[in-house]
Design an enzyme around this catalytic site. Structure first.
Site, PDB file in Angstrom:
ATOM      1  N   GLU A 295       3.505   3.720  -1.540  1.00 53.75           N
ATOM      2  CA  GLU A 295       4.687   3.998  -2.357  1.00 53.75           C
ATOM      3  C   GLU A 295       4.144   4.588  -3.638  1.00 53.75           C
ATOM      4  OE1 GLU A 295       6.823   3.250  -5.477  1.00 53.75           O
ATOM      5  OE2 GLU A 295       6.764   1.152  -4.843  1.00 53.75           O
TER       6      GLU A 295
ATOM      7  N   CYS B 122       8.464   2.594 -10.969  1.00 50.30           N
ATOM      8  CA  CYS B 122       8.460   3.751 -10.061  1.00 50.30           C
ATOM      9  C   CYS B 122       9.856   4.367  -9.952  1.00 50.30           C
ATOM     10  CB  CYS B 122       7.917   3.364  -8.687  1.00 50.30           C
ATOM     11  SG  CYS B 122       8.384   1.735  -8.173  1.00 50.30           S
TER      12      CYS B 122
HETATM   13  P1  NAP Z   1      -3.961   4.339  -9.027  1.00 51.60           P
HETATM   14  O1  NAP Z   1      -4.893   5.146  -9.837  1.00 51.60           O
HETATM   15  O2  NAP Z   1      -3.241   5.029  -7.952  1.00 51.60           O
HETATM   16  O3  NAP Z   1      -4.787   3.104  -8.469  1.00 51.60           O
HETATM   17  C1  NAP Z   1      -4.195   2.093  -7.664  1.00 51.60           C
HETATM   18  C2  NAP Z   1      -5.288   1.387  -6.877  1.00 51.60           C
HETATM   19  O4  NAP Z   1      -5.833   2.278  -5.918  1.00 51.60           O
HETATM   20  C3  NAP Z   1      -6.442   0.935  -7.732  1.00 51.60           C
HETATM   21  O5  NAP Z   1      -6.853  -0.309  -7.235  1.00 51.60           O
HETATM   22  C4  NAP Z   1      -7.485   1.982  -7.520  1.00 51.60           C
HETATM   23  O6  NAP Z   1      -8.788   1.459  -7.576  1.00 51.60           O
HETATM   24  C5  NAP Z   1      -7.222   2.435  -6.103  1.00 51.60           C
HETATM   25  N1  NAP Z   1      -7.548   3.844  -5.915  1.00 51.60           N
HETATM   26  C6  NAP Z   1      -7.081   4.895  -6.615  1.00 51.60           C
HETATM   27  N2  NAP Z   1      -7.580   6.049  -6.130  1.00 51.60           N
HETATM   28  C7  NAP Z   1      -8.369   5.717  -5.098  1.00 51.60           C
HETATM   29  C8  NAP Z   1      -9.173   6.466  -4.194  1.00 51.60           C
HETATM   30  N3  NAP Z   1      -9.270   7.779  -4.271  1.00 51.60           N
HETATM   31  N4  NAP Z   1      -9.849   5.786  -3.253  1.00 51.60           N
HETATM   32  C9  NAP Z   1      -9.785   4.449  -3.187  1.00 51.60           C
HETATM   33  N5  NAP Z   1      -9.058   3.689  -4.013  1.00 51.60           N
HETATM   34  C10 NAP Z   1      -8.351   4.306  -4.950  1.00 51.60           C
HETATM   35  O7  NAP Z   1      -2.831   3.684  -9.924  1.00 51.60           O
HETATM   36  P2  NAP Z   1      -2.934   2.777 -11.209  1.00 51.60           P
HETATM   37  O8  NAP Z   1      -4.306   2.331 -11.481  1.00 51.60           O
HETATM   38  O9  NAP Z   1      -1.924   1.748 -10.997  1.00 51.60           O
HETATM   39  O10 NAP Z   1      -2.433   3.708 -12.393  1.00 51.60           O
HETATM   40  C11 NAP Z   1      -2.855   5.029 -12.593  1.00 51.60           C
HETATM   41  C12 NAP Z   1      -1.666   5.958 -12.642  1.00 51.60           C
HETATM   42  O11 NAP Z   1      -0.896   5.838 -11.434  1.00 51.60           O
HETATM   43  C13 NAP Z   1      -0.633   5.655 -13.720  1.00 51.60           C
HETATM   44  O12 NAP Z   1      -0.938   6.207 -14.970  1.00 51.60           O
HETATM   45  C14 NAP Z   1       0.603   6.243 -13.134  1.00 51.60           C
HETATM   46  O13 NAP Z   1       0.684   7.612 -13.393  1.00 51.60           O
HETATM   47  C15 NAP Z   1       0.465   6.063 -11.669  1.00 51.60           C
HETATM   48  N6  NAP Z   1       1.281   4.945 -11.136  1.00 51.60           N
HETATM   49  C16 NAP Z   1       2.475   5.246 -10.589  1.00 51.60           C
HETATM   50  C17 NAP Z   1       3.252   4.236 -10.092  1.00 51.60           C
HETATM   51  C18 NAP Z   1       4.566   4.534  -9.481  1.00 51.60           C
HETATM   52  O14 NAP Z   1       5.200   3.607  -9.063  1.00 51.60           O
HETATM   53  N7  NAP Z   1       4.975   5.729  -9.405  1.00 51.60           N
HETATM   54  C19 NAP Z   1       2.842   2.919 -10.140  1.00 51.60           C
HETATM   55  C20 NAP Z   1       1.613   2.639 -10.711  1.00 51.60           C
HETATM   56  C21 NAP Z   1       0.842   3.673 -11.195  1.00 51.60           C
HETATM   57  P3  NAP Z   1      -9.560   1.310  -8.960  1.00 51.60           P
HETATM   58  O15 NAP Z   1      -8.568   1.000 -10.022  1.00 51.60           O
HETATM   59  O16 NAP Z   1     -10.494   0.181  -8.710  1.00 51.60           O
HETATM   60  O17 NAP Z   1     -10.239   2.600  -9.206  1.00 51.60           O
END
Ligand code: NAP
Length: 527
Positions: free
Chosen positions: A264, A301
């Protein structure tokens, strides 16, 4: 030094040497606890234990699994205010939000327990034999849902309770009969560890097999990649960015045995302001939307990041009121310096595009990691031609697109990427006139809202939280509500199988008293 360990089944384990800490974003300091990233050996142990646990856990009755889920809820409650304090120290979110989200998480666990106790969710379908049929006798065939196997759940940064360790993905996977390995989110590893402890305690109290749940710490993508590529893992649940979700989806698809990834991800949740609503209620709607855009510092989200209307004096008035109201709201703290860093960067990228006008940008001093809310406007034609403007800016930000006419509005909606939600703000009598707009919106979203706000996701069976790509990787499923369990099961048929060897759900005598689809009719009767 207080150490944050991995839970590998019932054992606590800290074999690695890569460490990290969480951050208190309000105080802008590191929290004390040191977390130790899981090693490959620990990852393998967790998956091996989960695979072993699957053999018996997949056969547990609905009542046994329900008892487990209810015990998890009780153990989370028993953590009391210490858990709330940990949550706040790792997120900067207020106590009310922490308690509300804990309540929702407990409610989700109980809802799945109730579903299991009732039992009909397995979609039992029975077609009895007709051995007299000519020319080919008909065999007895019986079908029901069975669990996929060990599931990896990625905790979400923005919902440390409800979409993380014991959140909807974990609750639904356990309900399905799948062991769970949680890849704890590094931003709230302490909260994750406390909740993981509650799950393990509940599993021991209710005699669940060792390995039914593990919690893995990590602060980089390597551990997640290792989990998703592990041959023992059979499905993945993820909530987060499009970049992260898509990367994991691609990795899972390239495995020798591809597995489903239910991610999601991002969404701008378009809101369509119809002309009569803008004229009659523009001011009230603007005030409501100022609140919705800033709710939870825009870190939902379902945050309304895009508002579309047809040019008129009323739309101009709506934009002016929205802009003046939103800057009256006190800025609040974002989850983590990285999240506010992304917010500022993504906001700047949008603002620097040609044709963008900033209508509201909170100018006063703000505390560290507190986000300035922003409203921008752009003309429909400019928006259509620049897909950078279609991307989510995660935070208290919204863009109002002023369309020259209804045709342009419909064209924009049709060209949007898939979204979790779409909202129509309109007067009842004008809905008929805009049926093409409504149809176009329905085609792009998972949930359509009339005269409300998209923030706030009711947890109930009729809720659909998902949508066409990229809001989710599979629009046929929901991440919220009891039907979320369907992501972790597959239909399975027994042919001419002896009655006493069938699962209780499919036995002639219907010992569980569930509703089944027998020879083309819903029935609770014996066969
Ligand atoms: P994220 O960067 O997507 O990370 C979520 C989880 O997935 C973390 O545990 C991360 O690991 C892991 N991950 C990310 N990329 C990966 C990859 N290429 N391979 C393996 N694992 C991976 O999201 P976030 O840390 O929650 O926040 C970052 C950004 O995501 C926010 O600034 C926002 O823009 C977006 N976000 C959107 C929503 C939504 O509902 N639309 C919700 C949350 C976040 P690590 O942290 O250990 O690297």
């Amino acid at each position: 030094m207080i150490t944050g360990e991995n839970h590998i089944g019932n054992q606590r384990s800290s074999k690695g040497n890569k460490t990290y800490k969480t951050i208190n974003p309000k105080l802008n300091i590191e929290n004390e606890q040191v977390f130790i990233e899981a090693t490959s050996e620990e990852i393998n142990q967790a998956v091996d234990l989960a695979s072993e646990a699957f053999k018996s856990f997949s056969k547990k009755s609905g009542t046994e699994k329900a008892t487990f889920l209810r015990a998890i809820a009780d153990e989370i409650v028993a953590l009391g205010d210490d858990l709330i304090a940990m949550y706040q120290s790792e997120t900067g979110l207020p106590e009310g939000r922490a308690k509300g989200e804990r309540g929702r998480t407990i409610g989700q666990l109980i809802t799945f327990a109730t579903m299991l106790e009732e039992g009909s969710w397995v979609d039992a379908t029975i077609d009895t034999a007709d051995l007299e049929r000519t020319p080919i006798p008909k065999q007895d065939i019986r079908k029901m849902m069975v669990p996929l196997g060990p599931v990896v759940v990625f905790g979400a940064s923005n919902f440390p309770f409800a979409y993380s360790t014991a959140g909807g993905d974990t609750a639904s996977a356990l309900a399905a009969g799948c062991p769970v390995i949680c890849k704890s989110h590094p931003m709230h590893a302490g909260t994750g560890e406390m909740v993981a402890g509650a799950i393990i305690k509940a599993s021991q109290q209710t005699n669940m097999p060792n390995g039914v749940f593990s919690n893995i710490n990590s602060s980089g993508i390597e551990v997640g990649v290792e989990l998703v590529t592990h041959p023992g893992v059979k499905a993945v649940g993820f909530t987060g960015s499009i970049k992260g979700g898509r990367a994991l989806y691609d990795i899972a698809a390239q495995r020798e045995e591809p597995i489903p990834v239910f991610a999601e991800m991002g969404s701008v949740n378009p809101v369509i302001l119809l002309p009569n609503a803008a004229k009659n209620r523009g001011e009230a709607l603007a005030k409501t939307y100022a609140g919705s855009i800033t709710l939870g510092t825009g870190q939902f989200c379902t945050n309304p990041g895009l508002i579309l209307g047809i040019k008129s004096d009323s739309l101009t008035q709506f934009i002016n009121t929205l802009s003046s109201e939103i800057v009256k709201i006190e800025p609040s703290c974002m989850l983590h310096p990285h999240i506010i860093g992304n917010y500022e960067k993504n906001k700047q990228t949008v603002i620097q595009q040609d044709g963008l006008k900033i209508k509201a940008d909170y100018q006063n001093e703000v505390a560290t990691n507190h986000a300035r809310q922003t409203i921008v406007t752009v003309e429909g034609a400019t928006f259509l031609n620049n897909t950078t403007l279609h991307q989510e800016v995660f935070g208290p930000f919204s863009m109002v697109v002023t369309c020259k006419d209804e045709q342009e509005l419909e064209r924009i909606i049709s060209q949007l990427e898939g979204q979790l939600t779409g909202t129509i703000l309109g007067e009842s009598e004008e809905l008929q006139n805009y049926s093409d707009i409504i149809d176009a919106l329905q085609n792009r979203v998972g949930r359509i809202i009339f005269n409300g706000v998209p923030t706030g996701v009711e947890v109930c069976p009729a809720m659909l939280h998902g949508g066409p790509y990229p809001s989710s990787t599979d629009s046929r499923f929901t991440a919220v509500g009891i039907h979320a369990v369907k992501r972790w099961v597959r239909p399975f048929s027994f042919q001419s199988w002896p009655n006493e060897m069938l699962p209780n759900e499919l036995k002639d005598e219907n010992p569980l008293g569930i509703t089944r689809f027998v020879n083309g009719k819903n029935s609770k009767e014996k066969v």
